[in-house]
Write an enzyme that holds these catalytic residues in place. Structure first.
Site, PDB file in Angstrom:
ATOM      1  N   HIS A  35      15.336   2.451 -23.392  1.00  0.00           N
ATOM      2  CA  HIS A  35      15.865   1.458 -22.454  1.00  0.00           C
ATOM      3  C   HIS A  35      16.823   2.194 -21.549  1.00  0.00           C
ATOM      4  O   HIS A  35      17.877   2.635 -22.005  1.00  0.00           O
ATOM      5  CB  HIS A  35      16.639   0.348 -23.189  1.00  0.00           C
ATOM      6  N   ASP A  82      16.708  -1.725 -18.630  1.00  0.00           N
ATOM      7  CA  ASP A  82      17.497  -2.803 -19.235  1.00  0.00           C
ATOM      8  C   ASP A  82      18.878  -2.871 -18.611  1.00  0.00           C
ATOM      9  O   ASP A  82      19.757  -2.103 -18.953  1.00  0.00           O
ATOM     10  CB  ASP A  82      17.614  -2.588 -20.755  1.00  0.00           C
ATOM     11  N   ASP A 141      25.326  -2.506 -19.394  1.00  0.00           N
ATOM     12  CA  ASP A 141      24.179  -3.044 -18.674  1.00  0.00           C
ATOM     13  C   ASP A 141      24.273  -3.004 -17.149  1.00  0.00           C
ATOM     14  O   ASP A 141      23.765  -3.895 -16.479  1.00  0.00           O
ATOM     15  CB  ASP A 141      23.929  -4.485 -19.138  1.00  0.00           C
ATOM     16  N   ASP A 147      18.623   2.863 -26.261  1.00  0.00           N
ATOM     17  CA  ASP A 147      19.176   2.274 -25.038  1.00  0.00           C
ATOM     18  C   ASP A 147      20.338   3.157 -24.609  1.00  0.00           C
ATOM     19  O   ASP A 147      21.271   3.390 -25.384  1.00  0.00           O
ATOM     20  CB  ASP A 147      19.639   0.832 -25.316  1.00  0.00           C
ATOM     21  N   GLU A 174      15.762  -1.548 -31.845  1.00  0.00           N
ATOM     22  CA  GLU A 174      16.813  -1.090 -30.926  1.00  0.00           C
ATOM     23  C   GLU A 174      18.199  -1.233 -31.542  1.00  0.00           C
ATOM     24  O   GLU A 174      18.692  -2.338 -31.744  1.00  0.00           O
ATOM     25  CB  GLU A 174      16.731  -1.897 -29.622  1.00  0.00           C
ATOM     26  N   LYS A 213      22.467  -0.290 -31.807  1.00  0.00           N
ATOM     27  CA  LYS A 213      23.587  -0.389 -30.872  1.00  0.00           C
ATOM     28  C   LYS A 213      24.869  -0.028 -31.597  1.00  0.00           C
ATOM     29  O   LYS A 213      24.952  -0.166 -32.824  1.00  0.00           O
ATOM     30  CB  LYS A 213      23.644  -1.826 -30.353  1.00  0.00           C
ATOM     31  N   HIS A 235      24.008   2.208 -25.352  1.00  0.00           N
ATOM     32  CA  HIS A 235      24.334   1.728 -26.695  1.00  0.00           C
ATOM     33  C   HIS A 235      25.031   2.729 -27.597  1.00  0.00           C
ATOM     34  O   HIS A 235      25.044   2.552 -28.809  1.00  0.00           O
ATOM     35  CB  HIS A 235      23.066   1.251 -27.399  1.00  0.00           C
ATOM     36  N   TRP A 243      15.768  -6.415 -30.861  1.00  0.00           N
ATOM     37  CA  TRP A 243      17.216  -6.184 -30.824  1.00  0.00           C
ATOM     38  C   TRP A 243      17.909  -7.463 -31.268  1.00  0.00           C
ATOM     39  O   TRP A 243      17.534  -8.540 -30.823  1.00  0.00           O
ATOM     40  CB  TRP A 243      17.714  -5.804 -29.421  1.00  0.00           C
ATOM     41  N   ASP A 295      30.946  -1.921 -21.041  1.00  0.00           N
ATOM     42  CA  ASP A 295      29.719  -2.668 -20.764  1.00  0.00           C
ATOM     43  C   ASP A 295      28.540  -1.715 -20.676  1.00  0.00           C
ATOM     44  O   ASP A 295      28.665  -0.603 -20.191  1.00  0.00           O
ATOM     45  CB  ASP A 295      29.855  -3.443 -19.455  1.00  0.00           C
TER      46      ASP A 295
HETATM   47  C1  RNT Z   1      21.266  -5.631 -25.729  1.00  0.00           C
HETATM   48  C2  RNT Z   1      19.990  -4.875 -25.747  1.00  0.00           C
HETATM   49  C3  RNT Z   1      18.763  -5.658 -25.418  1.00  0.00           C
HETATM   50  C4  RNT Z   1      18.999  -6.699 -24.334  1.00  0.00           C
HETATM   51  C5  RNT Z   1      17.782  -7.425 -23.865  1.00  0.00           C
HETATM   52  C6  RNT Z   1      18.103  -8.613 -23.052  1.00  0.00           C
HETATM   53  O1  RNT Z   1      22.343  -4.853 -25.936  1.00  0.00           O
HETATM   54  O2  RNT Z   1      20.083  -3.767 -24.886  1.00  0.00           O
HETATM   55  O3  RNT Z   1      17.719  -4.826 -25.119  1.00  0.00           O
HETATM   56  O4  RNT Z   1      19.627  -6.139 -23.219  1.00  0.00           O
HETATM   57  O5  RNT Z   1      16.980  -7.725 -24.943  1.00  0.00           O
HETATM   58 ZN    ZN Z   2      18.350  -2.560 -24.429  1.00  0.00          ZN
END
Ligand code: RNT
Ligand code: ZN
Length: 422
Positions: A289, A329, A299, A262, A229, A231, A265, A188, A297
């Site tokens: 993920h 993640d 995460d 993810d 990955e 986004k 994302h 990523w 956000d």
């Molecule tokens: C970031 C990605 C990635 C990170 C990690 C730390 O948007 O999701 O996977 O969160 O590599």
């Molecule tokens: Zn991720």
């Protein structure tokens, strides 16, 4: 709750599921075979162990909060992970980042990391009975300060990050070889722009060129496999992200690589759950993920919500659990970090179990007979089945705490270990 009570409740639950032709024992046997790739970076707010690094996070991701007791050293992070393993049923994996190498206090730049920097992790993982996965670290670095790495038009910068990516694959292959199990290398990059971009195509051409250079070397699938990955946006890359979903999907399809989906994302109402059954027809494997997006956000700590359930339902319903690699993640620095890990990981395992306990045969029979009300009512009925009793029984069998004990155990470790670090 005592063990006898847990078993009593399980006996009743098993009967109730059996009435719907659901075999709880079979479901639990399947759950035991599902490893989660737990991300190391919840433990130290994505800090890593590079000498001279200030732990300052940059590159489109941010960990907010300052809950006391974060792991400051490799020993502390491993200590916290060993505690986490005790709180989870089953054997899992650990996803590392290149910035978490064992550099012995020496400054080793990202284009100089070597497989040997992960040998102490390999030894530790073997002692825990777990396998490792890998991630390249394309953020929190002066050469990423422009917001562009592999897609940079600055040739020196671009080549630096290509070298980092190539080394990440070499490390990953080394780990896979040593642990006798393929190490997944997830790539990523934060590359993108805050505002209206004049040359989207130009940056994407740069990224394409970089990827071709990175993947010019082939490694045996038994050692390492690559996942890309994408986004939609990040902090500072609100308008344009070079490595978008379409970009990587097309590239991975052409090159026979994996994509990583993810869950944080995509557009806020876009679920990755619906993508799984489509992609599994065209890709041998997928990486997921699991995260939790909240507004802008992506995460937050995973909890057992509808989105998490929908993702795991689709993984289980696809019948391809062995082709979908489940990773976590998220990074929340505002709460107990071991607690965050525990809740996130246990939530995913619970979602897998819920999906495995679905009255699948009956649902399919309704659907194929055109009885859509029957299908709806069965799904509603499933929601009130005593799944918690099955989960607690599973935890007991696996030597992990029942749900009611998690709070106390996390608190105890907080009081006796992590808070003492301050
Ligand atoms: C970031 C990605 C990635 C990170 C990690 C730390 O948007 O999701 O996977 O969160 O590599
Ligand atoms: Zn991720």
């Amino acid at each position: 709750m005592n063990d006898r009570k847990i078993e009593e409740r399980y006996r009743l639950a098993r009967e109730q599921y059996a009435e719907l032709a659901v075999d709880t024992e079979g479901a639990l046997a399947a759950l035991c075979g599902v490893p989660l790739s737990v991300h190391c970076w919840q433990g130290d707010d994505v800090g890593g162990f590079e000498a001279g690094s200030d732990g300052e996070l940059s590159g489109g991701i941010a960990a907010t909060g300052n809950y006391p007791g974060k792991a400051r050293t490799m020993a502390e992070l491993r200590q916290d992970l060993e505690q986490l393993w005790k709180l989870l049923p089953g054997k899992h994996r650990l996803a590392l980042h290149m910035s978490y190498g064992d550099f012995g206090g020496k400054r080793v730049d990202r284009d100089a990391v070597e497989p040997r920097h992960f040998d102490s992790w390999l030894a530790w993982a073997a002692s825990c009975g777990i396998k490792l996965d890998m991630n390249g670290t394309f953020f929190s670095h002066p050469k990423a300060a422009s917001g562009l790495t592999l897609a940079s038009k600055d040739e020196a910068v671009r080549r630096f990050w290509v070298e980092h990516a190539r080394r990440t694959r070499a490390v990953s292959a080394h780990i896979g070889r040593k642990q006798g199990n393929a190490c997944i290398d997830n790539l990523w990059i934060p590359d993108g722009m805050k505002d209206a971009t004049a040359d989207r195509a130009g940056y994407r051409r740069q990224l394409l060129k970089s990827l071709d250079e990175i993947f010019a070397t082939a490694y045996p699938a038994a050692e390492t496999r690559d996942a890309l990955e994408g986004k939609l946006f990040g902090i500072g890359s609100e308008t344009f992200v070079v490595g978008s979903h379409e970009f990587y999907l097309a590239y991975a399809a052409r090159k026979g690589l994996m994509v990583t989906l993810d869950s944080g994302h995509y557009h806020p109402t876009e679920s990755i759950a619906d993508k799984i059954s489509a992609l599994l027809l065209f890709f041998d494997e997928l990486m997921v993920h699991i995260s939790r997006g909240v507004r802008w956000d992506s995460d937050h700590v995973v909890v057992l919500n509808d989105e998490c359930r929908a993702i795991l339902e689709e993984v289980v319903r696809s019948g391809c659990m062995d082709r979908v690699h489940l990773g976590l993640d998220f990074f929340d620095a505002s709460i107990n970090r071991i607690g965050a890990w525990t809740v996130g990981a246990r939530s995913v395992l619970k979602a897998v179990l819920l999906a495995l306990l679905e009255p699948r045969a009956k649902l399919l029979a309704c659907e194929e007979a055109g009885d859509y009300f029957g299908r709806m009512q069965l799904l509603e009925y499933s929601k009130i089945l005593p799944f918690g009793a099955v989960w607690d029984h599973h935890c007991l069998q696996a030597g992990a705490p029942a749900e009611s004990e998690v709070f106390g155990l996390v608190g105890q470790y907080d009081a006796t270990v992590t808070r003492k670090r301050a």
